[in-house]
Design a protein around this motif. Sequence first.
Motif, PDB file in Angstrom:
ATOM      1  N   LEU A 186       5.903 -28.989  -6.522  1.00  0.00           N
ATOM      2  CA  LEU A 186       4.661 -28.826  -6.040  1.00  0.00           C
ATOM      3  C   LEU A 186       4.539 -28.185  -4.758  1.00  0.00           C
ATOM      4  O   LEU A 186       5.433 -28.532  -3.673  1.00  0.00           O
ATOM      5  N   TYR A 187       3.910 -26.822  -4.541  1.00  0.00           N
ATOM      6  CA  TYR A 187       3.906 -26.286  -3.216  1.00  0.00           C
ATOM      7  C   TYR A 187       3.023 -27.205  -2.205  1.00  0.00           C
ATOM      8  O   TYR A 187       2.103 -27.933  -2.778  1.00  0.00           O
ATOM      9  N   LEU A 188       3.535 -27.247  -1.041  1.00  0.00           N
ATOM     10  CA  LEU A 188       2.679 -27.951  -0.047  1.00  0.00           C
ATOM     11  C   LEU A 188       1.263 -27.721   0.006  1.00  0.00           C
ATOM     12  O   LEU A 188       0.491 -28.622   0.452  1.00  0.00           O
ATOM     13  N   ASN A 189       0.801 -26.542  -0.345  1.00  0.00           N
ATOM     14  CA  ASN A 189      -0.674 -26.265  -0.178  1.00  0.00           C
ATOM     15  C   ASN A 189      -1.299 -26.624  -1.783  1.00  0.00           C
ATOM     16  O   ASN A 189      -2.530 -26.021  -2.044  1.00  0.00           O
ATOM     17  N   HIS A 190      -0.596 -27.090  -2.573  1.00  0.00           N
ATOM     18  CA  HIS A 190      -1.192 -27.560  -3.984  1.00  0.00           C
ATOM     19  C   HIS A 190      -1.272 -29.165  -3.828  1.00  0.00           C
ATOM     20  O   HIS A 190      -1.825 -29.703  -4.988  1.00  0.00           O
ATOM     21  N   LEU A 191      -0.978 -29.901  -2.895  1.00  0.00           N
ATOM     22  CA  LEU A 191      -0.885 -31.333  -2.873  1.00  0.00           C
ATOM     23  C   LEU A 191      -2.025 -32.189  -3.380  1.00  0.00           C
ATOM     24  O   LEU A 191      -2.359 -32.965  -4.102  1.00  0.00           O
ATOM     25  N   ASP A 192      -3.215 -31.604  -2.690  1.00  0.00           N
ATOM     26  CA  ASP A 192      -4.612 -32.243  -2.809  1.00  0.00           C
ATOM     27  C   ASP A 192      -4.995 -31.918  -4.179  1.00  0.00           C
ATOM     28  O   ASP A 192      -5.483 -32.808  -4.863  1.00  0.00           O
ATOM     29  N   GLN A 193      -4.909 -30.590  -4.583  1.00  0.00           N
ATOM     30  CA  GLN A 193      -5.362 -30.397  -5.941  1.00  0.00           C
ATOM     31  C   GLN A 193      -4.303 -31.174  -7.062  1.00  0.00           C
ATOM     32  O   GLN A 193      -4.917 -31.548  -8.015  1.00  0.00           O
ATOM     33  N   ALA A 194      -3.110 -31.472  -6.812  1.00  0.00           N
ATOM     34  CA  ALA A 194      -2.485 -32.194  -7.768  1.00  0.00           C
ATOM     35  C   ALA A 194      -2.790 -33.515  -7.811  1.00  0.00           C
ATOM     36  O   ALA A 194      -2.698 -34.231  -8.893  1.00  0.00           O
ATOM     37  N   VAL A 211      -7.812 -21.629 -31.146  1.00  0.00           N
ATOM     38  CA  VAL A 211      -7.544 -22.887 -30.574  1.00  0.00           C
ATOM     39  C   VAL A 211      -9.208 -23.671 -30.655  1.00  0.00           C
ATOM     40  O   VAL A 211     -10.022 -22.981 -30.163  1.00  0.00           O
ATOM     41  N   THR A 212      -9.002 -24.637 -31.349  1.00  0.00           N
ATOM     42  CA  THR A 212     -10.334 -25.399 -31.497  1.00  0.00           C
ATOM     43  C   THR A 212     -10.216 -26.959 -30.868  1.00  0.00           C
ATOM     44  O   THR A 212      -9.041 -27.516 -31.011  1.00  0.00           O
ATOM     45  N   GLY A 213     -11.211 -27.225 -30.385  1.00  0.00           N
ATOM     46  CA  GLY A 213     -11.479 -28.556 -30.065  1.00  0.00           C
ATOM     47  C   GLY A 213     -10.990 -28.674 -28.565  1.00  0.00           C
ATOM     48  O   GLY A 213     -10.659 -29.866 -28.035  1.00  0.00           O
ATOM     49  N   TYR A 214     -11.018 -27.715 -27.913  1.00  0.00           N
ATOM     50  CA  TYR A 214     -10.371 -27.698 -26.655  1.00  0.00           C
ATOM     51  C   TYR A 214     -11.774 -28.206 -25.561  1.00  0.00           C
ATOM     52  O   TYR A 214     -12.726 -27.398 -25.539  1.00  0.00           O
ATOM     53  N   GLU A 215     -11.489 -29.432 -24.966  1.00  0.00           N
ATOM     54  CA  GLU A 215     -12.415 -29.778 -23.985  1.00  0.00           C
ATOM     55  C   GLU A 215     -11.526 -30.170 -22.776  1.00  0.00           C
ATOM     56  O   GLU A 215     -10.702 -30.828 -22.920  1.00  0.00           O
ATOM     57  N   SER A 216     -12.107 -29.668 -21.632  1.00  0.00           N
ATOM     58  CA  SER A 216     -11.281 -30.028 -20.465  1.00  0.00           C
ATOM     59  C   SER A 216     -12.244 -30.506 -19.220  1.00  0.00           C
ATOM     60  O   SER A 216     -13.267 -30.336 -19.234  1.00  0.00           O
ATOM     61  N   HIS A 217     -11.718 -31.056 -18.164  1.00  0.00           N
ATOM     62  CA  HIS A 217     -12.201 -31.099 -16.751  1.00  0.00           C
ATOM     63  C   HIS A 217     -12.237 -29.763 -16.385  1.00  0.00           C
ATOM     64  O   HIS A 217     -11.808 -28.955 -16.652  1.00  0.00           O
ATOM     65  N   PRO A 218     -12.987 -29.904 -15.113  1.00  0.00           N
ATOM     66  CA  PRO A 218     -13.369 -28.491 -14.477  1.00  0.00           C
ATOM     67  C   PRO A 218     -11.877 -27.789 -13.954  1.00  0.00           C
ATOM     68  O   PRO A 218     -10.850 -28.589 -13.734  1.00  0.00           O
ATOM     69  N   ALA A 219     -11.870 -26.597 -13.783  1.00  0.00           N
ATOM     70  CA  ALA A 219     -10.797 -25.882 -13.213  1.00  0.00           C
ATOM     71  C   ALA A 219     -10.471 -26.128 -11.820  1.00  0.00           C
ATOM     72  O   ALA A 219     -11.354 -26.789 -11.262  1.00  0.00           O
ATOM     73  N   ILE A 220      -9.076 -26.178 -11.749  1.00  0.00           N
ATOM     74  CA  ILE A 220      -8.552 -26.461 -10.415  1.00  0.00           C
ATOM     75  C   ILE A 220      -7.979 -25.211  -9.681  1.00  0.00           C
ATOM     76  O   ILE A 220      -7.114 -24.497 -10.286  1.00  0.00           O
ATOM     77  N   VAL A 221      -8.786 -24.737  -8.389  1.00  0.00           N
ATOM     78  CA  VAL A 221      -8.221 -23.415  -7.720  1.00  0.00           C
ATOM     79  C   VAL A 221      -6.931 -23.821  -6.817  1.00  0.00           C
ATOM     80  O   VAL A 221      -7.054 -24.637  -6.082  1.00  0.00           O
ATOM     81  N   ALA A 222      -6.037 -23.031  -6.940  1.00  0.00           N
ATOM     82  CA  ALA A 222      -4.888 -22.836  -6.061  1.00  0.00           C
ATOM     83  C   ALA A 222      -4.308 -21.737  -5.829  1.00  0.00           C
ATOM     84  O   ALA A 222      -4.200 -20.750  -6.803  1.00  0.00           O
ATOM     85  N   ASP A 223      -3.609 -21.219  -4.757  1.00  0.00           N
ATOM     86  CA  ASP A 223      -3.184 -20.017  -4.494  1.00  0.00           C
ATOM     87  C   ASP A 223      -1.779 -19.913  -4.872  1.00  0.00           C
ATOM     88  O   ASP A 223      -0.945 -20.938  -5.124  1.00  0.00           O
ATOM     89  N   VAL A 224      -1.277 -18.776  -5.392  1.00  0.00           N
ATOM     90  CA  VAL A 224      -0.005 -18.528  -5.832  1.00  0.00           C
ATOM     91  C   VAL A 224       0.902 -18.209  -4.708  1.00  0.00           C
ATOM     92  O   VAL A 224       0.559 -17.503  -3.999  1.00  0.00           O
ATOM     93  N   ALA A 225       2.107 -18.774  -4.863  1.00  0.00           N
ATOM     94  CA  ALA A 225       3.080 -18.684  -3.902  1.00  0.00           C
ATOM     95  C   ALA A 225       4.050 -17.479  -4.428  1.00  0.00           C
ATOM     96  O   ALA A 225       4.510 -17.617  -5.252  1.00  0.00           O
ATOM     97  N   VAL A 226       4.020 -16.246  -3.460  1.00  0.00           N
ATOM     98  CA  VAL A 226       4.771 -15.221  -3.953  1.00  0.00           C
ATOM     99  C   VAL A 226       6.294 -15.291  -3.150  1.00  0.00           C
ATOM    100  O   VAL A 226       6.072 -15.292  -1.859  1.00  0.00           O
TER     101      VAL A 226
END
Length: 299
Positions: free
Chosen positions: A243-251, A284-299
């Motif tokens: 996990l990138y350090l700027n992804h910990l809260d999202q994780a 793909v059928t029957g897909y229900e999910s929690h909301p999206a989680i936004v995080a930056d890509v580390a390049v």
Amino acid sequence: MRTHPEAQYLDLIERILGTGDRRVDRTGVGTMSVFGAMLRFDLSDGTIPVLTTKKVYWKTAIKEMLWFLTGGTNIRQLLQENVRIWTDWPLARYRRETGEAISQADFEARVLADEAFAARWGELGPVYGKQWRRWLGADGREHDQITEVIRLIRDNPGSRRMLFHGWNVPELPGMALPPCHMVYQFHVHSSGRLNMLMFQRSGDALLGLPFNFVGAAALQAMVAQQTGLALGEFIWMGGDVHLYLNHLDQARTQAGREPKPLPKLTLGRRPETIDGYRIEDFEVTGYESHPAIVADVAV
């Protein structure tokens, strides 16, 4: 104790958060990392591992896999399909080499509008598709690993050599990003089911793995259909999983969510070859999910 198939992934996230080694990485962002992990997904009932604890854009993941199968190495093909997940690397190179502070949107627009510009600045080097479909041998011959592995599955299903990989050592320096998911191995069970194992040397647990699961399962479904086999297990193995350090809260947010039932995948038709699939073939059928989680890509 959670028994949902997605619980394996959530447990891995919690393992990284709880016991991961804090490391300095190539990107400079830093990671929490564990070494060595395995997840197993049973696809035999049509289930596809599209994670439900956040929204996963499964069409984008499958479009990326279809792009790999073309042997393509330029982001222009992806942008034409409205896929932007590979733009960061050529964009960073363009900014670095020209000094122009161009926005991502303007850069992508130029790649789409100007074929010559795309050839110069949209190229990723000999990445995944090049190695899978056009591996260049020392004798100058090109090797289509995908066609060969399909032939082996059909003609010699007991073989232990039904695999392809992308770690072509002499060509690594020319790649925008060396292959992360680097080895795919197939196994035909006596029941007529096709199992597949994918080894990933480096896994971005928050952003990368959810896409990798979908792309790999789509590939397995295509190969199974092309070889007349039913689907079996998809086994994912990771080396450095982080996990990138700027992804910990999202994780932490994602790890606290309860998974919903996984969706099902069906293929609408059987093309003559694996090169004939299009995104419209995947339902793909029957897909229900929690909301999206936004995080930056580390390049």
